[in-house]
Scaffold this active site. Structure first.
Site, mmCIF file in Angstrom:
data_model
loop_
_atom_site.group_PDB
_atom_site.id
_atom_site.type_symbol
_atom_site.label_atom_id
_atom_site.label_comp_id
_atom_site.label_asym_id
_atom_site.label_seq_id
_atom_site.Cartn_x
_atom_site.Cartn_y
_atom_site.Cartn_z
ATOM 1 N N THR A 34 7.369 43.842 15.359
ATOM 2 C CA THR A 34 8.263 44.172 16.476
ATOM 3 C C THR A 34 9.409 43.164 16.551
ATOM 4 O O THR A 34 10.531 43.502 16.899
ATOM 5 C CB THR A 34 7.478 44.136 17.814
ATOM 6 O OG1 THR A 34 6.283 44.903 17.680
ATOM 7 C CG2 THR A 34 8.286 44.690 18.961
ATOM 8 N N ARG A 55 6.023 37.186 11.674
ATOM 9 C CA ARG A 55 5.230 36.266 12.485
ATOM 10 C C ARG A 55 3.848 36.153 11.869
ATOM 11 O O ARG A 55 3.187 37.170 11.646
ATOM 12 C CB ARG A 55 5.139 36.838 13.894
ATOM 13 C CG ARG A 55 4.851 35.832 14.945
ATOM 14 C CD ARG A 55 4.862 36.471 16.317
ATOM 15 N NE ARG A 55 6.196 36.787 16.822
ATOM 16 C CZ ARG A 55 6.425 37.247 18.038
ATOM 17 N NH1 ARG A 55 5.419 37.450 18.867
ATOM 18 N NH2 ARG A 55 7.645 37.509 18.444
ATOM 19 N N SER A 104 7.767 33.275 19.355
ATOM 20 C CA SER A 104 7.909 33.628 20.765
ATOM 21 C C SER A 104 6.819 33.025 21.643
ATOM 22 O O SER A 104 6.669 31.818 21.701
ATOM 23 C CB SER A 104 7.963 35.145 20.887
ATOM 24 O OG SER A 104 8.275 35.513 22.203
ATOM 25 N N HIS A 105 6.028 33.876 22.258
ATOM 26 C CA HIS A 105 5.022 33.432 23.231
ATOM 27 C C HIS A 105 3.678 33.129 22.581
ATOM 28 O O HIS A 105 2.731 32.779 23.277
ATOM 29 C CB HIS A 105 4.852 34.527 24.277
ATOM 30 C CG HIS A 105 4.670 35.869 23.643
ATOM 31 N ND1 HIS A 105 5.731 36.558 23.096
ATOM 32 C CD2 HIS A 105 3.579 36.590 23.404
ATOM 33 C CE1 HIS A 105 5.282 37.671 22.561
ATOM 34 N NE2 HIS A 105 3.984 37.729 22.729
ATOM 35 N N LYS A 121 13.061 35.050 12.465
ATOM 36 C CA LYS A 121 13.771 36.280 12.827
ATOM 37 C C LYS A 121 15.208 36.145 12.331
ATOM 38 O O LYS A 121 15.777 35.059 12.382
ATOM 39 C CB LYS A 121 13.824 36.466 14.345
ATOM 40 C CG LYS A 121 12.502 36.362 15.072
ATOM 41 C CD LYS A 121 12.664 36.714 16.563
ATOM 42 C CE LYS A 121 13.081 35.542 17.420
ATOM 43 N NZ LYS A 121 13.066 35.823 18.876
ATOM 44 N N ASP A 170 9.280 31.775 28.152
ATOM 45 C CA ASP A 170 8.306 31.687 27.057
ATOM 46 C C ASP A 170 8.754 30.715 25.972
ATOM 47 O O ASP A 170 9.718 29.968 26.139
ATOM 48 C CB ASP A 170 8.044 33.074 26.458
ATOM 49 C CG ASP A 170 9.221 33.582 25.650
ATOM 50 O OD1 ASP A 170 10.369 33.207 25.983
ATOM 51 O OD2 ASP A 170 8.999 34.336 24.681
ATOM 52 N N ASP A 228 10.406 30.814 23.115
ATOM 53 C CA ASP A 228 11.781 30.793 22.616
ATOM 54 C C ASP A 228 12.811 31.136 23.683
ATOM 55 O O ASP A 228 13.992 31.328 23.364
ATOM 56 C CB ASP A 228 11.922 31.723 21.404
ATOM 57 C CG ASP A 228 11.596 33.167 21.749
ATOM 58 O OD1 ASP A 228 10.741 33.394 22.625
ATOM 59 O OD2 ASP A 228 12.200 34.075 21.138
ATOM 60 N N ASP A 261 13.295 33.776 25.723
ATOM 61 C CA ASP A 261 13.860 35.100 26.002
ATOM 62 C C ASP A 261 13.101 35.865 27.083
ATOM 63 O O ASP A 261 13.604 36.832 27.621
ATOM 64 C CB ASP A 261 14.026 35.942 24.724
ATOM 65 C CG ASP A 261 12.745 36.106 23.947
ATOM 66 O OD1 ASP A 261 11.704 35.560 24.356
ATOM 67 O OD2 ASP A 261 12.784 36.794 22.900
ATOM 68 N N ARG A 262 11.873 35.430 27.402
ATOM 69 C CA ARG A 262 11.121 36.134 28.445
ATOM 70 C C ARG A 262 11.266 35.437 29.802
ATOM 71 O O ARG A 262 11.610 34.254 29.851
ATOM 72 C CB ARG A 262 9.632 36.167 28.098
ATOM 73 C CG ARG A 262 9.336 37.008 26.900
ATOM 74 C CD ARG A 262 7.841 37.162 26.711
ATOM 75 N NE ARG A 262 7.622 38.109 25.625
ATOM 76 C CZ ARG A 262 6.494 38.763 25.414
ATOM 77 N NH1 ARG A 262 5.461 38.549 26.204
ATOM 78 N NH2 ARG A 262 6.393 39.618 24.419
ATOM 79 N N THR A 282 9.741 50.314 22.084
ATOM 80 C CA THR A 282 9.467 48.904 22.367
ATOM 81 C C THR A 282 10.187 48.006 21.363
ATOM 82 O O THR A 282 10.174 48.279 20.164
ATOM 83 C CB THR A 282 7.952 48.675 22.289
ATOM 84 O OG1 THR A 282 7.342 49.438 23.328
ATOM 85 C CG2 THR A 282 7.605 47.218 22.467
ATOM 86 N N GLU A 305 8.951 45.967 30.039
ATOM 87 C CA GLU A 305 7.872 45.573 30.941
ATOM 88 C C GLU A 305 7.233 44.254 30.521
ATOM 89 O O GLU A 305 6.552 43.606 31.313
ATOM 90 C CB GLU A 305 6.813 46.675 31.028
ATOM 91 C CG GLU A 305 6.266 47.209 29.699
ATOM 92 C CD GLU A 305 5.525 46.205 28.880
ATOM 93 O OE1 GLU A 305 4.719 45.459 29.475
ATOM 94 O OE2 GLU A 305 5.743 46.147 27.662
ATOM 95 N N LYS A 356 17.079 39.505 24.888
ATOM 96 C CA LYS A 356 16.655 39.311 26.260
ATOM 97 C C LYS A 356 16.830 37.832 26.576
ATOM 98 O O LYS A 356 16.868 36.998 25.674
ATOM 99 C CB LYS A 356 15.232 39.803 26.473
ATOM 100 C CG LYS A 356 14.188 39.195 25.578
ATOM 101 C CD LYS A 356 12.852 39.890 25.840
ATOM 102 C CE LYS A 356 11.769 39.384 24.915
ATOM 103 N NZ LYS A 356 11.347 40.408 23.941
#
Ligand code: G1P
Ligand code: ZN
Length: 546
Positions: free
Chosen positions: A21, A25, A116-117, A129, A280, A282, A284-285, A347, A367, A379
């Site tokens: 996604t 990773r 990421s998270h 990425k 998070d 990186d 973005d959240r 997604t 979400e 994001k």
């Protein structure tokens, strides 16, 4: 510089370098295998010829292996003829900051090192990425080209020169390539000051309004310190866990009710803080909390869209709004009221890129604690936090009052997501396959008060380039507007994660302040019955409820 400094190293392909996604990773130990990172990076240079003689932005979330990977990528970029790399000091750059730097400097692309998270450290995860010249995550066609290249790669190029010390800012040469080591925060902070009313927010914070921001020992620490403390005057202790650590202090840098529980606790009780937020690994959240109040990311997107006229950067009008398919339909209702377009995408942030680039949308969200706008192509956690703080400063209402007013006006989309993690991949695939096979027969089936109105396997046709992304999740719609969505995670690194997304609509203000899990229980039971989740997975309950 002599050509002799450029080495051509023979290699053999790995067969598992297809991006999920969000980039490639894997556990750190996978990335530590000789040539694993090198092969993937060479695949980027081989398939993106514009990087030759071009500008590349490079940085990561500071997790374990970040510095090693930065050194390798710099030496490979120099060997592949990249003219210039801008890299964040200490190798730090948040994902939205990379997106902004690509756009600001008209770079040909960017490489972000992050999982990421996901947890970090030697036993955690690592990731890479690639973002294209628009600043957004590489679309599927690009990551598929990387994957195809990794399957036939036979050699990579690497420069033998010494990598500059990335702990200090300045300009350096690596062979013929210029390396600019820059402050990771300042350009991003400038952008935020351009979008939001910093005077109003400064006044709010000086008025006794209490906020806390939890950087979770990840990348937003330095950004939050500068923005909230230096620019907005918040006391330093309001920024929690603000030093980025290679293992995130042993934590799980995912801003949700489970992993940011200590922050949530600060919002509870009589003396709970007025506003709290977290980001998070990186950056973005985001998670938004008020006093005794949690804002679902789906509601956050809807509230943001509804309040655009209050915010300097969006005051002059907005285009449409997009949300990922499993995100609740709350934002659609706002768009309809505002008379602007709304879109439902698969997604993953990459699906918003075309809509943003072609001015079909201004705001978008998922979400999964992702919210953003056309200011970058990712994001953006701190952006969402500042957007809310600006709303609070402008309205002088509490978070829960803003939410209650929003629901009164638009109705409430009760929403929850149940995740079953680390289940056997075969079982997970079979569960989804079985559901897919039953779709045609589901219409009209009744479960108590709920009757199935429609069911499908979500497929998306991009309105700009007509590309089709099929099998994006099983959707089941009920006559009263409720929805159940099932999909398998594309970011996990162990086994499979089944995500079940549940939504139901409540127009009656008298029934809008109920407990979400209580309201959703009937739908949760239906979701289990339809997919036989418990018996197939052997699990009694989800691992995470958000
Ligand atoms: C998850 C989220 C998705 C988000 C992605 C990257 O992907 O669900 O919304 O875009 O992380 O942050 P998933 O694991 O569900 O494939
Ligand atoms: Zn992230």
């Amino acid at each position: 510089m002599s050509e002799a400094n450029i080495q051509l190293v023979p290699t053999t392909p790995f067969d598992d370098q297809r991006a999920g996604t969000s980039g490639l990773r894997k556990p750190v130990r996978v990335f530590q295998q000789p040539h694993y990172l090198e092969n993937f990076v060479q695949a980027i240079f081989n398939t993106r010829p514009e990087l030759k003689d071009g500008l590349l932005i490079l940085g990561g979330d500071g997790r374990f292996h970040n510095d090693v990977a930065i050194g390798i990528i710099l030496r490979m970029a120099a060997a592949s003829g990249v003219a210039r790399v801008i890299v964040g000091q200490h190798g730090f750059l948040s994902t939205p900051a990379v997106s902004h730097l690509i756009r600001k400097h008209h770079a040909q692309g960017g490489i972000i090192l992050s999982a990421s998270h996901n947890p970090g450290g030697p036993n955690g995860d690592f990731g890479i990425k690639f973002n294209t010249a628009n600043g957004g995550p590489a679309p599927e066609a690009v990551t598929e080209a990387f994957f195809n290249e990794t399957r036939k790669i036979r050699a990579f190029l690497i420069h033998a020169g010494d990598v500059p010390e990335i702990g200090r800012t300045g300009e350096f040469m690596l062979g013929d390539m210029r390396v600019d080591i820059v402050d990771p925060v300042s350009d991003y902070a400038d952008l935020m000051q351009h979008l939001f009313d910093f005077d109003a927010m400064r006044k709010l914070l000086a008025s006794g309004f209490q906020i806390r921001f939890d950087a979770m020992h990840a990348i937003t620490g330095p950004y939050a310190r500068h923005i909230f403390t230096d620019l907005l005057g918040a006391p330093a202790e309001w920024i929690m866990n603000s030093t980025p650590l290679p293992d995130f202090g042993g934590g799980h840098p995912d801003p949700n009710l489970k992993h940011a529980a200590s922050l949530v606790a600060l919002t509870q009780g009589e003396n709970g803080v007025d506003f709290a937020a977290a980001s998070d690994g990186d950056g973005d959240r985001n998670m938004i909390l008020g006093k005794r109040c949690f804002v679902t990311p789906s509601d956050s997107l809807a509230v943001i869209a509804a309040h655009a006229a209050m915010i300097p950067g969006y005051r002059n009008g907005i285009h449409g709004v997009a949300r990922s398919m499993p995100t609740s339909q709350a934002a659609d209702r706002v768009a309809e009221r505002l008379g602007i377009a709304h879109y439902e995408t698969p997604t993953g942030w990459k699906f918003f890129g075309n809509l943003l680039d072609h001015q079909r949308i201004t705001f978008c969200g998922e979400e999964s604690f992702g919210t953003g706008s056309d200011h970058v192509r990712e994001k953006d956690g701190l952006w969402a936090v500042l957007f809310w703080l600006n709303i609070l400063a402008g309205s002088r209402q509490s978070v829960s009052d803003i939410l209650a007013a929003h629901w009164r006006e638009y109705g409430r989309n009760y929403y929850t997501r149940h995740d079953y993690e680390g289940i056997d991949s075969g079982i997970a695939t079979q569960l989804v396959e079985t559901l897919r096979g039953q779709l045609d027969g589901l219409r009209g089936q009744r479960f108590g008060d709920h009757t199935i109105a429609w069911a499908d396997d979500f497929s998306y046709t991009d309105p700009i380039d007509a590309s089709v992304s099929a099998h994006q999740g099983i959707r089941i719609g009920f006559e009263d507007g409720s929805r159940i969505v099932y999909r398998l995670s594309g970011t996990g690194t162990q086994g499979a994660t089944l995500r079940v997304y549940l939504e139901s609509f409540e127009p009656d203000p008298a029934r809008q302040q109920l407990d979400t899990q209580h309201v959703m229980q009937a739908l949760v039971d239906i979701a289990d019955r339809l997919a036989d989740i418990r018996s197939r997975t052997g699990r009694d309950a989800p691992d995470i409820i958000t």
